[in-house]
Enzyme design. Structure first.
Site, PDB file in Angstrom:
ATOM      1  N   HIS A   1       0.836  -1.208   0.000  1.00 17.63           N
ATOM      2  CA  HIS A   1       0.000   0.000   0.000  1.00 17.63           C
ATOM      3  C   HIS A   1       0.868   1.254   0.000  1.00 17.63           C
ATOM      4  O   HIS A   1       0.580   2.218  -0.712  1.00 17.63           O
ATOM      5  CB  HIS A   1      -0.920   0.021   1.223  1.00 17.63           C
ATOM      6  CG  HIS A   1      -1.631   1.339   1.369  1.00 17.63           C
ATOM      7  ND1 HIS A   1      -2.714   1.694   0.594  1.00 17.63           N
ATOM      8  CD2 HIS A   1      -1.362   2.415   2.151  1.00 17.63           C
ATOM      9  CE1 HIS A   1      -3.083   2.926   0.908  1.00 17.63           C
ATOM     10  NE2 HIS A   1      -2.291   3.383   1.840  1.00 17.63           N
TER      11      HIS A   1
ATOM     12  N   GLU B   1      -4.285 -14.092 -12.971  1.00 15.64           N
ATOM     13  CA  GLU B   1      -3.436 -13.891 -11.787  1.00 15.64           C
ATOM     14  C   GLU B   1      -3.168 -15.199 -11.048  1.00 15.64           C
ATOM     15  O   GLU B   1      -2.489 -15.212 -10.020  1.00 15.64           O
ATOM     16  CB  GLU B   1      -4.082 -12.862 -10.852  1.00 15.64           C
ATOM     17  CG  GLU B   1      -5.539 -13.119 -10.557  1.00 15.64           C
ATOM     18  CD  GLU B   1      -6.243 -11.922  -9.928  1.00 15.64           C
ATOM     19  OE1 GLU B   1      -5.566 -11.077  -9.320  1.00 15.64           O
ATOM     20  OE2 GLU B   1      -7.480 -11.841 -10.044  1.00 15.64           O
TER      21      GLU B   1
ATOM     22  N   ASP C   1      -0.517 -10.432  -8.036  1.00 12.94           N
ATOM     23  CA  ASP C   1      -0.888 -11.751  -7.513  1.00 12.94           C
ATOM     24  C   ASP C   1      -0.253 -12.885  -8.307  1.00 12.94           C
ATOM     25  O   ASP C   1       0.074 -13.929  -7.742  1.00 12.94           O
ATOM     26  CB  ASP C   1      -2.416 -11.917  -7.500  1.00 12.94           C
ATOM     27  CG  ASP C   1      -3.031 -11.416  -6.193  1.00 12.94           C
ATOM     28  OD1 ASP C   1      -2.304 -11.363  -5.184  1.00 12.94           O
ATOM     29  OD2 ASP C   1      -4.229 -11.076  -6.187  1.00 12.94           O
TER      30      ASP C   1
ATOM     31  N   CYS D   1      -2.440  -5.102 -15.696  1.00 17.76           N
ATOM     32  CA  CYS D   1      -2.841  -4.054 -14.754  1.00 17.76           C
ATOM     33  C   CYS D   1      -2.089  -4.134 -13.433  1.00 17.76           C
ATOM     34  O   CYS D   1      -2.410  -3.422 -12.488  1.00 17.76           O
ATOM     35  CB  CYS D   1      -4.346  -4.091 -14.509  1.00 17.76           C
ATOM     36  SG  CYS D   1      -4.942  -5.652 -13.840  1.00 17.76           S
TER      37      CYS D   1
END
Length: 574
Positions: free
Chosen positions: A191, A433, A457, A504
């Site tokens: 994050h 993913e 992921d 992405c």
């Protein structure tokens, strides 16, 4: 002499400012007897008054940065401080037992916390226990004369030092004063890293020692380009990095000239450079960066920023506003990706040994179809206002994709039958993913309209390494030949069926990865909006024919992540 702290370069740029430690102080104390009871009560009253003043400032900042609904928690904290029953009990304990205010505060608030935590049949009251804990910590900090760090109170240029940063930490910050992040934990997909790129501030994460080596007020140079910080730099070092910062600012100014340009390689191939968003408010930065699409709208933030499941109407308005803002450019919207490290207090999920391998994303949507159908109806209705594409996360099997598509088809048919205007051709895609879906991409490509490779992921699952665990952070290897083979296989499978292959994950904006991905023929690159113009600039210098050969060498000759990185760097410098 300055001290050098090395970590992971998570967000480009140079920051020079004083350190602000976002680390809780030691609030331990000993029980003491007091003789002057009135003086002790006066200490308590002053500490509570100071705490209330803090909360007023924090509340105003939170309302400004997050909105009124998010700021209401601080109203609750002030209400607790003003509660005559609780304060009366603390004062009475000081009088009766002649003990210090710290001990009386803790004894009384511990009782309140126990009562609230015991209200298992009333979720709202049970959650008040956390509020009392927060208030107690704040009052205690004033009694002990140890200020609590609070990002909402930052009012001068600083580099934030933290063990790690939470979404609530960064949401409260006045971004005009934050000149960078330096953390103990994290990687490029943490994050802290993602938020720093969104805020356009440099960041170095995963240092393991930042909070031990940096004190409040220390002057820092933060180099987010090469991944290190200098503590207490001398004048020459400060001057050198001031010049580096100017040079970087000039580069960004050059990139700005490409805002309305196409994303084209040196040999004339066109690519789509898109941006990721979490809320409708983020789309302004996407437009400002000249992105050619929204490549990922993480809709789970609509759920996480609410105290209940968002209604169909609320979601419809959110999706519609983004579609309209993009003025006909594609908007890829991922259905709810809850679970793993993303939890909703109002949607209890089972306790799991391995939540990242458990009940999350499409698995929840297909099981809790009332939630899924509500979201799909909102998406289908919003398709009338722009080019919305729907993407399903965490697809592992063809059966899952087919089941999700069936629910979509049913809801679309109901809306059409009711006379609701919807787009005729809504493209349905999936996140790649999970390694199984990458390996089976040739079969998925026959049924999906597009792929979007979620590398955050995919890397985690390919190397069986939690991307939030610093002990295995060395396994975050975006250039490893094994991973590159998977990605190449997905792109080739898509193209064989005439479908689009997008990406992405954070790898889509990575300086080393982009030339390789272009050499593989990846169609769309979606990233933080702040990276769009840099990547567009880099693409102008890449000849895809040459880089296709580099890709072949990387996946057939190289054996390690570092070998591939060295290979790419050699060709970039040639």
């Amino acid at each position: 002499m300055s001290k050098r702290i090395t970590g992971i370069a998570a967000s480009d740029g140079i920051g020079i400012a004083k350190a602000y430690r976002l680390v809780d102080p030691d609030l331990s104390f000993k029980k003491k007897s007091v003789t002057d009871v009135d003086a002790e009560i006066k200490r308590l009253t002053q500490a509570m008054s100071d705490s209330t003043d803090d909360l007023k400032v924090i509340r105003d900042k939170a309302a400004q940065n997050l909105g009124e609904s998010e700021a209401e928690v601080f109203d609750a904290h002030m209400t607790i401080l003003a509660d005559p029953e609780m304060t009366g009990q603390i004062e009475q304990l000081i009088k009766d037992q002649k003990i210090n205010a710290e001990e009386a505060l803790k004894e009384v608030t511990d009782q309140f916390i126990a009562i609230f935590e015991g209200m298992t049949d009333n979720k709202y009251m049970q959650e008040r226990a956390a509020d009392v804990k927060d208030v107690t910590k704040r009052v205690l900090s004033h009694l002990l004369g140890k200020a609590l760090p609070n990002p909402a109170l930052i009012n001068e240029p600083v580099i934030v030092i933290a063990h790690d940063l939470t979404p609530s930490d960064t949401a409260q910050m006045d971004t005009q004063f934050v000149k960078g992040f330096l953390t103990d934990l994290g990687g490029r997909t943490s994050h802290s890293a993602i938020m720093s790129r969104t805020l356009e501030v440099p960041a170095v994460v995963g240092t393991e020692e930042a909070t031990k080596e940096v004190q409040d007020g220390d002057l820092l140079v933060l180099d987010g380009l090469d991944g290190f910080a200098l503590v207490a730099p001398d004048k020459d070092e400060v001057h050198h990095y001031q010049e580096q910062a100017k040079q970087y600012a000039q580069e960004r100014a050059e990139w700005r000239k490409l805002k309305d340009a196409a994303s084209v390689s040196k040999d004339g191939k066109h690519f789509e450079v898109a941006a990721n968003i979490g809320t409708p408010d983020d789309v302004a930065a996407v437009v400002d960066a000249g992105a050619e699409a929204v490549g990922l709208f993480r809709t789970e933030f609509l759920y996480m920023n609410s105290d209940k499941l968002p209604s169909e109407e609320d979601q419809f308005e959110a999706y519609k506003s983004v579609a309209e803002a993009m003025k006909g450019k594609p908007v890829v919207i991922r259905t709810m990706d809850i679970g793993g490290d993303k939890h909703l207090p109002y949607l209890p999920l089972p306790e799991e040994m391995n939540p990242f391998l458990g009940y999350r994303a499409i698995r929840i949507s297909l099981d809790r179809q009332e939630i899924f159908r509500t979201q799909l109806r909102a998406l289908i209705r919003a398709s009338h206002y722009g080019e919305i594409r729907i993407m399903f996360p965490m697809i592992a099997t063809l059966d899952e994709f087919r089941a999700a598509k069936k629910v979509f088809t049913e809801e679309k048919a109901k809306l059409v039958a009711a006379g609701v205007p919807v787009a005729d051709d809504i493209k349905l895609g999936m996140m790649v993913e999970i390694p199984a879906s990458a390996v089976f991409a040739d079969q998925f490509a026959k049924e999906v309209d597009f792929f979007s490779i979620g590398t955050n992921d995919l890397i985690q699952y390919t190397f069986a390494a939690d991307r939030g665990n610093e002990h295995v952070s060395y396994l975050y290897q975006p250039y490893n030949p094994a991973l590159l083979r998977l990605i190449k296989k997905v792109i080739e499978a898509a193209h064989k069926e005439g479908k689009i292959a997008a990406m992405c994950g954070e790898m889509a904006g990575d300086k080393i990865a982009v030339p390789l991905l272009m050499g593989m023929g990846l169609d769309e690159y979606s990233m933080s909006a702040t990276s769009v113009l840099r990547v567009r600039s880099e693409m102008k210098n890449i000849d895809t024919t040459d880089w296709a050969k580099v890709v072949d060498e990387a996946v057939t000759t190289c054996q390690t992540n570092e070998e591939v990185k060295a290979l790419v760097e050699k060709h970039l410098q040639a």
